[in-house]
Design a protein around this motif. Sequence first.
Motif, PDB file in Angstrom:
ATOM      1  N   GLU A   1       0.948  -1.291  -0.156  1.00  0.00           N
ATOM      2  CA  GLU A   1       0.073  -0.043  -0.059  1.00  0.00           C
ATOM      3  C   GLU A   1       0.669   1.232  -0.001  1.00  0.00           C
ATOM      4  O   GLU A   1       0.490   2.280  -0.591  1.00  0.00           O
ATOM      5  N   ASP A   2       1.978   1.205   0.735  1.00  0.00           N
ATOM      6  CA  ASP A   2       2.930   2.471   0.686  1.00  0.00           C
ATOM      7  C   ASP A   2       3.570   2.635  -0.455  1.00  0.00           C
ATOM      8  O   ASP A   2       3.807   3.693  -1.038  1.00  0.00           O
ATOM      9  N   LEU A   3       3.901   1.658  -1.392  1.00  0.00           N
ATOM     10  CA  LEU A   3       4.413   1.512  -2.495  1.00  0.00           C
ATOM     11  C   LEU A   3       3.434   2.189  -3.466  1.00  0.00           C
ATOM     12  O   LEU A   3       3.770   3.145  -4.352  1.00  0.00           O
ATOM     13  N   GLU A   4       2.481   2.018  -3.544  1.00  0.00           N
ATOM     14  CA  GLU A   4       1.202   2.425  -4.199  1.00  0.00           C
ATOM     15  C   GLU A   4       0.822   3.927  -4.001  1.00  0.00           C
ATOM     16  O   GLU A   4       0.598   4.754  -5.131  1.00  0.00           O
TER      17      GLU A   4
ATOM     18  N   VAL B   1       2.947   6.276  -2.982  1.00  0.00           N
ATOM     19  CA  VAL B   1       3.917   6.924  -3.704  1.00  0.00           C
ATOM     20  C   VAL B   1       3.490   7.317  -5.075  1.00  0.00           C
ATOM     21  O   VAL B   1       3.733   8.383  -5.552  1.00  0.00           O
ATOM     22  N   LEU B   2       3.176   6.371  -5.751  1.00  0.00           N
ATOM     23  CA  LEU B   2       2.700   6.704  -7.060  1.00  0.00           C
ATOM     24  C   LEU B   2       1.645   7.732  -7.176  1.00  0.00           C
ATOM     25  O   LEU B   2       1.629   8.696  -7.948  1.00  0.00           O
ATOM     26  N   GLU B   3       0.641   7.533  -6.450  1.00  0.00           N
ATOM     27  CA  GLU B   3      -0.539   8.387  -6.413  1.00  0.00           C
ATOM     28  C   GLU B   3      -0.340   9.786  -5.779  1.00  0.00           C
ATOM     29  O   GLU B   3      -0.823  10.743  -6.221  1.00  0.00           O
ATOM     30  N   VAL B   4       0.432   9.812  -4.623  1.00  0.00           N
ATOM     31  CA  VAL B   4       0.349  11.056  -3.860  1.00  0.00           C
ATOM     32  C   VAL B   4       1.553  11.912  -4.346  1.00  0.00           C
ATOM     33  O   VAL B   4       1.749  12.979  -4.270  1.00  0.00           O
ATOM     34  N   PHE B   5       2.770  11.237  -4.786  1.00  0.00           N
ATOM     35  CA  PHE B   5       4.060  11.971  -5.103  1.00  0.00           C
ATOM     36  C   PHE B   5       4.307  11.975  -6.528  1.00  0.00           C
ATOM     37  O   PHE B   5       4.449  12.710  -7.231  1.00  0.00           O
ATOM     38  N   TYR B   6       4.407  10.541  -7.142  1.00  0.00           N
ATOM     39  CA  TYR B   6       5.009  10.919  -8.443  1.00  0.00           C
ATOM     40  C   TYR B   6       3.806  11.353  -9.394  1.00  0.00           C
ATOM     41  O   TYR B   6       4.412  12.238 -10.320  1.00  0.00           O
ATOM     42  N   LYS B   7       2.632  11.370  -9.459  1.00  0.00           N
ATOM     43  CA  LYS B   7       1.580  11.783 -10.501  1.00  0.00           C
ATOM     44  C   LYS B   7       1.881  13.438 -10.375  1.00  0.00           C
ATOM     45  O   LYS B   7       1.983  14.142 -11.213  1.00  0.00           O
ATOM     46  N   PRO B   8       1.659  13.904  -9.149  1.00  0.00           N
ATOM     47  CA  PRO B   8       1.816  15.428  -8.930  1.00  0.00           C
ATOM     48  C   PRO B   8       3.076  15.918  -9.352  1.00  0.00           C
ATOM     49  O   PRO B   8       2.933  16.988 -10.142  1.00  0.00           O
ATOM     50  N   MET B   9       4.106  15.107  -9.118  1.00  0.00           N
ATOM     51  CA  MET B   9       5.465  15.757  -9.615  1.00  0.00           C
ATOM     52  C   MET B   9       5.325  15.720 -11.057  1.00  0.00           C
ATOM     53  O   MET B   9       6.164  16.565 -11.672  1.00  0.00           O
TER      54      MET B   9
ATOM     55  N   VAL C   1      15.628   9.391 -12.160  1.00  0.00           N
ATOM     56  CA  VAL C   1      16.689   9.254 -11.314  1.00  0.00           C
ATOM     57  C   VAL C   1      16.108   9.149  -9.815  1.00  0.00           C
ATOM     58  O   VAL C   1      16.618   8.125  -8.850  1.00  0.00           O
ATOM     59  N   ILE C   2      15.072   9.914  -9.669  1.00  0.00           N
ATOM     60  CA  ILE C   2      14.470   9.985  -8.182  1.00  0.00           C
ATOM     61  C   ILE C   2      13.885   8.473  -8.023  1.00  0.00           C
ATOM     62  O   ILE C   2      13.997   7.988  -6.922  1.00  0.00           O
ATOM     63  N   PHE C   3      12.806   8.201  -8.919  1.00  0.00           N
ATOM     64  CA  PHE C   3      12.004   6.764  -8.701  1.00  0.00           C
ATOM     65  C   PHE C   3      12.377   5.532  -9.228  1.00  0.00           C
ATOM     66  O   PHE C   3      11.955   4.531  -9.000  1.00  0.00           O
ATOM     67  N   VAL C   4      13.429   5.496 -10.227  1.00  0.00           N
ATOM     68  CA  VAL C   4      14.403   4.583 -10.587  1.00  0.00           C
ATOM     69  C   VAL C   4      13.221   3.461 -10.984  1.00  0.00           C
ATOM     70  O   VAL C   4      12.653   3.996 -12.237  1.00  0.00           O
ATOM     71  N   ASN C   5      12.970   2.466 -10.392  1.00  0.00           N
ATOM     72  CA  ASN C   5      12.244   1.584 -10.981  1.00  0.00           C
ATOM     73  C   ASN C   5      11.152   1.053 -10.028  1.00  0.00           C
ATOM     74  O   ASN C   5      10.998  -0.008  -9.596  1.00  0.00           O
ATOM     75  N   TRP C   6      10.553   2.285  -9.711  1.00  0.00           N
ATOM     76  CA  TRP C   6       9.625   1.876  -8.446  1.00  0.00           C
ATOM     77  C   TRP C   6       8.276   0.835  -9.053  1.00  0.00           C
ATOM     78  O   TRP C   6       7.757   0.301  -8.123  1.00  0.00           O
ATOM     79  N   ARG C   7       8.140   1.021 -10.233  1.00  0.00           N
ATOM     80  CA  ARG C   7       6.872   0.113 -10.632  1.00  0.00           C
ATOM     81  C   ARG C   7       7.315  -1.253 -10.667  1.00  0.00           C
ATOM     82  O   ARG C   7       6.564  -2.306 -10.441  1.00  0.00           O
ATOM     83  N   GLU C   8       8.561  -1.610 -11.051  1.00  0.00           N
ATOM     84  CA  GLU C   8       9.045  -2.909 -10.998  1.00  0.00           C
ATOM     85  C   GLU C   8       8.723  -3.264  -9.519  1.00  0.00           C
ATOM     86  O   GLU C   8       8.699  -4.361  -9.127  1.00  0.00           O
TER      87      GLU C   8
ATOM     88  N   LEU D   1      10.956   6.786   0.185  1.00  0.00           N
ATOM     89  CA  LEU D   1      12.129   6.262  -0.479  1.00  0.00           C
ATOM     90  C   LEU D   1      13.029   5.382   0.256  1.00  0.00           C
ATOM     91  O   LEU D   1      13.881   4.560  -0.490  1.00  0.00           O
ATOM     92  N   LEU D   2      12.933   5.465   1.444  1.00  0.00           N
ATOM     93  CA  LEU D   2      13.834   4.535   2.441  1.00  0.00           C
ATOM     94  C   LEU D   2      13.075   3.041   2.577  1.00  0.00           C
ATOM     95  O   LEU D   2      13.763   2.211   2.987  1.00  0.00           O
TER      96      LEU D   2
END
Length: 1657
Positions: free
Chosen positions: A1189-1192, A1194-1202, A1215-1222, A1310-1311
């Motif tokens: 849930e935390d991984l998903e 990040v995509l909704e709250v941080f990745y999309k707005p950024m 560079v920041i999110f590297v391969n987060w979807r993997e 990210l940690l």
Amino acid sequence: MNGGASVWAVTPEERAKHDKQFETLSPVLGYISGEQARKFFLQSGLPASVLAEIWNLADMDSDGKMDKLEFSIAMKLIKLKLQGRNLPSALPVVMKQPPASNCGSTIASSARFGLPLSGFSSPMAFSPSTGMSKANSLLDLGSSSSNSSSTTSLASNSPKMGASDWAVPQASRLKYRQQFNTLDKLMTGYLSGPQVRNALMASNLTQTQLATIWTLADVDKDGQLQADEFILAMHLVDMAKTGRPLPLTLPQDLVPPSLRGGIKSNELVNGTGPYVTPCLIDTAEVEPAQKNKSSVSFEDKLKENFARGSAELEKRRLALEEQQKKEKEKREREEREAQERREREARELENRRRLEEERRLERQREMERQREEERLRELERKEAAKQEMERQRREEWERAKREELGRKKEGEQEEISRLRAKKKSLELELQAVGNKHKQISDRLRDAQSKRRIQKAELDLVNQKRDTRVAEINALQLEFEEWQRKLSQLVPEQQRLCEKLRNISLNKLPSVTLTSLTGTVTEKTVNCRRLKDQLDILERETTDKLTQMEQYNKELKLGDMDDCVLRGLLSLLACLSQLFLLIKELREKQARQQAVLDDLHRVKEEKLRELQRRREEERERRRREEEEEAARQAKLEQEKREQERREQEKREREEEEARQRRLLEEQRARQREEEEREAQARLRAAQEKAQEEERRRREEEEAEAEKKRREAEEERRRKEVEEEKRRKEEQEMGQQLAPKLSTYRALYSFVARNADELSIDADCLIEVDEHTVGEPGWLCGSYRGNRGWFPQSYAEKCLTPASTQSGPTSPGKMSCLPPPLNTRHPDVVEKGDSPLPVQSEASQSSVPLLARALSSWSATSETHLSLSGSSATDVITTLLSFSQGDIISVLQQRDDWWLGQINGMQGWFPKSYVALETAGNTDVDALDTSDSVQLEEYVALYTYESPEVGDLTFVEGDVVLVLEKEGEWWRGCIGDQTGLFPSNYVRPVELPETSRPGGPTKKPEVAQAVTPTGASMMHQLRLSPGQLIVVLAKNSTGWWLGELQARGKKRQRGWFHSSHVKLLGPSSSKSSPSPLPVCQVIAMYDYTAANQDELSFSKGQLINILDKTNPDWWKGEANRVTGLLPTNYVKMTTESDPSQQCTVDSLSMSDHGTTDGCADLMTLDTMTPQERKRQGYIHELIQTEETYVEDLELVLEVFYKPMSESGRLTEAEMAVIFVNWRELIMCNSKLLKALRVRKKTGGENMPVQLIGDLLASELAHMQPYIRFCSCQLNAAALLQSKTHNQPDFKDFLKKIATNYRCKGMPLSSFLLKPMQRITRYPLLIKNILEHTPDGHADRGPLREALERAEELCSQVNEGVREKENSDRLEWIQSHMQCEGPIEHLVFNSLTNCLGPRKLLHSGRLYKTKSSRELWAFLFNDFLLLTHSAKPFSSSGSDKLFSPKTNIQLKMYKTPLFLNEVLVKMPPDPSSDEPLFHVSHIDRVYTLKTETLNERAAWVQKIKAASEHFIETEKKKREKAYQARSLKSSGIGRLLVTVIEAQELKACKPNGKSNPYCELTMGAQCYTSRPISDTLSPKWNFNCQFFIKDLYQDVLCITVSEKDQFSPDDFLGRVEVPVATIKKEMESKGAATRRLLLHEVPTGEVHVKLDLQLYEPTK
């Protein structure tokens, strides 16, 4: 004569043969050990007890080993025992003597036949001592001459066939050859006895028959069966089963062709009488030589005849016994045949019944098929009607489309006509504009002539302007000179002021004073004169500037003609644009006409294409419907069958569950008794610990009481002294009564000790200003009482008495002046008295501090006359300070500030100081008073943030606000200072006790017990015995209070509750401390890296207060609260996770949910160890869900707005999110597998196996290696962006306020991947520790733990080897991958060597063509590339530079190192740096630049190749060990994986290289991969041994073989053995179709045959 002795004597022939046999046993120093002798003697078939007795007799010296004589004696005794003689009680003397030589000829015994059985082991296990008997034990031991001769004659009469003609049929050869390959798991080419045992025992033949078959089949007598020998043995088994007799000797036509030629006839004997191994049984006794008749007496002949008669009788007795034995065997054989016949008839009856059942089922299926066909026909009719409706709808749509296109065409035509009309109007306008152009051209010529005239005038004006500018510059220089002189006079003025002060102090003569005063007056006049000159210069400068502005205005009027010219030019530009517009309109009309033509053409093409697609779609749907109908029919049939089987299974399981429940209730009662005893012992231990803790507390309280009494006595003594001092001051005050001043109280003040004075608002107080005390406190009298009260609580009354008072003495603080005006300073007479002005220090809400940049001292206590709007002269005092002093700024007036230092106040120039932040000053240097009031706020919600610089708090905490800036404020709590969101707090409501005139309540008072220092601003420095009024309490242990110190201002600040104790009862309620959730114990030492973290040591107990965050818990230890990492601690016995599991089950049973770890009834039947195990499994699944849930999030709250904001480029986002979807894909797959496993076992049932899932999924976590190795780059980029772009920082803070983030910023999320990876070994270790030794999940859990630890080490190594990771990323971006490596990810896992590493790289050259190559040596393959453009720089460092834009192409297919051989040239001393690389059938000759580079390349390639080969060798050995694993149990499961269908495609061409892996616990089998197919046909056979019918689960995993990365997952299916058994009871061994789970498509066809062993009676 010595007949008895001659029987025991060892003949020379026997001794010679025994010596040969002794040498074959490889004696050491002339002796053989007991183990060597034991193996040899057991070949005789005698019981172990008889052989032990023979060893005791033969071992004459009892040394545990045998020499040749002892060995010969033992062999003689074995021979006699086999002949039927009893062993002697003591060894005869004749056997101890060496054998005498015998010249007579020996008669070869006919008993020398049989088989040498050394090293042979039979598959039948009948020996009671070893569990396995030898083949010779199946034959009758012992032999006679008659039997031998008869056997020999039989062997000689057997027919002899040709060498090429083998009597075994071809079909039998193929069948048994396949069975041989199945049994030969190690592929050695032969089978030992244990391997053949099961195959022979399945024939149900007697032991004698099987021994005979083994003897006949083992042609080469090596104790092992080759392929042809095994086929012969199975053929003989078939002969025996059909009733044909076995041959006594092996006929020549049955001898395998590969073994014909060297077989002796006496080696193919199958005797039916007693059989003796020739190595143990010697020939018959040597008959004595006949003596000469002349020398033989009558008695000798009589004895000889008697001996012959005895021998003949013995011979006949033996023959009679043999005949009886044969008759007995014949009867037994007939009984067996009758039994086999009855069994065969029963089997035939069962087969007929089964065939009848199959025919019935076939008829039923036929009826169902007919019904299905009727349903399909009905569906076809409906589909035809549906297609007709679809066709009509399509035609309607096409008709509407044609109408729309027609309307669009009409609109385009109207647009064209409109444009034509517009074109005509524009042409008319163009003609009018041409006429106007002529008129404007005439005006332009007139304007140009005027412009030339005005330009001449402008040049004249510019000359005048330059002259005036030069004059202004000269005045400016003169002005600067006067300023410089003025700055020189200021120090002179200060020096004179200092001298004047010294004069006043030393009371110099009036003459000197008058001269100095005159000098000062003169200097003042000079200053005024200079000021007047400066004013004159300023006025002149202003006049010059006014004149320049006038000139500029005139210039603007002159530029008007230029404006007219520019207007004409713009008009010409408009005309040009008009011509261009007309041209564009014409082109647009042509384009629109072309577009209309294209539209008509495209319309026709679309109609034709639409018709064609409609036909194709109709045909495709028809095919799909047919396939779907067939598939649905098949699925429905299987579903009905599955439901029937499940119903039967449920009924059986319910019955078994009832039986188990009874047993488990008995066990549960026993466990409850054990637990009660354990709890009683635990309570006793806890009571003992509590008693010790109580005694310790009593001792501490006694010690504290003692200190308190001492402090009380000291306080009383001080009160007595103060009372005496106060009386003395009252007496002095009565003498100085005329000098008292009157003050009016502004606020009420309640005395807190005997030295203070209580006052009421608006009352008048008599104050003696000459009484010296603490700064900020006045000594006064009110209502007959005398004491100290705060100066800020009262103001001085303006009375004539106060205005006429004398000048203040040095050291006394004067009142504050009005605003300063330093432009006209005047010297004021010494006798003037200052006007009392109220201090504005109390009005300041935030303390302003300044640090002295350089020393500054007031020349004297000079009182400056500060002229302002009023004519009143006010006297003030200057403040002196040294460099580095901290000054509290009270007022600011232009260039002069009012400050306070060390209790002294005064004015000083602001240019000598710099403002300081409050947090960097020493608290002791500032006497903070109540005049500096900080606002108090209370927290509405809990705020937690790992961001450095943020302030964390919990709900109800009190926060002191230091600074308000937008939505983020700065505040402090105890020793923490930081930022926090303003919407998390609200102002503290003023309590009734603090309001003036409100009801008085006794405050809560604490006394300091230990000395503490103030490490930060707004903290109190405490000494033992000091009293503090507690204002607020926070859950962190920090309290807000007000220090009650006599003679000092009241200080308000933070202090820790551990340094004080509360005195007496209190009316205020303390905030309750949060209850601990559980208790943990530290496994390692941990030092806090941030202020909000908790430090602890190994073995320390910690109370957990909050477990919301799965990675960081909030805990308390030693009265200190903070965050701690969860992977550094483990649960204690009191915090058993099984209890949490129980609580979860209770709560979920109350709410009706079924997602808990087990229901209550199941938990009650578990052992404590199993309960803990299920608790840890439950924790693993729950934390995995939270992590995903935390991984998903990040995509909704941080990745999309950024991404949508555009603040970062795509490269920066990568560079920041590297391969987060993997990462999400990896953990989602693991979570899905865990949920499927839990659902397979039952919603509320415990999870039995979980290790195999973890081991399988952890092998596919390679994306974490790339992410963690790139995490440093991501953190650096994020920090750089937030530091250099404040708006980006604010943007991140704004999106982090989402309630789902719980106050954590992006850096914390990210940690989480790194924290999760390090948490897996801990979770798996906890599960493994509570898994019993015999549990089926223990082996897979060990493997999962090894893979988790290996993954952690790989991640750590990836982080450490940052350079290697960067270089792999560089290669990824600069390599044009084609062919086999088109989709290769360099920075990932290899297939079997862990993470890919770049071992070496550099430039190489082809020897013949001298072509330049760039070679990259990885740990799994060598890649040769070339560049389109030559790269001039040398060295790999320059190659991997980020600025390098070189693009590389693959030169040859990658060379895998397990297929590579590197060689040096034949002449290594040659100066040419060459070396050869051999790959399968090709050799590459490469050249380096230097010999050292060649040596480096050769060494590194050799080392990498050896490591690769060794790794694969170990992997193969492990697989062979697993395949040859011997196991026992209650049965076996034969599995045949036939094929798979519709597998997931993994390769770009839509194909895969699939293989399957079958596991059951530690047993594992793997098939071969099939290339480029989605429907592989394996036909792979294997067998598993069943240990527990209800626990064992068959797991079939299908994977895709990949050379460059770990094998890809194509699906998994699990089948419990209990389900197989249930289906076998109804169907038997049949082919089953199993759907693969965790993938969208795929199924596997297997044949399962469960064989359970008969229970032993």
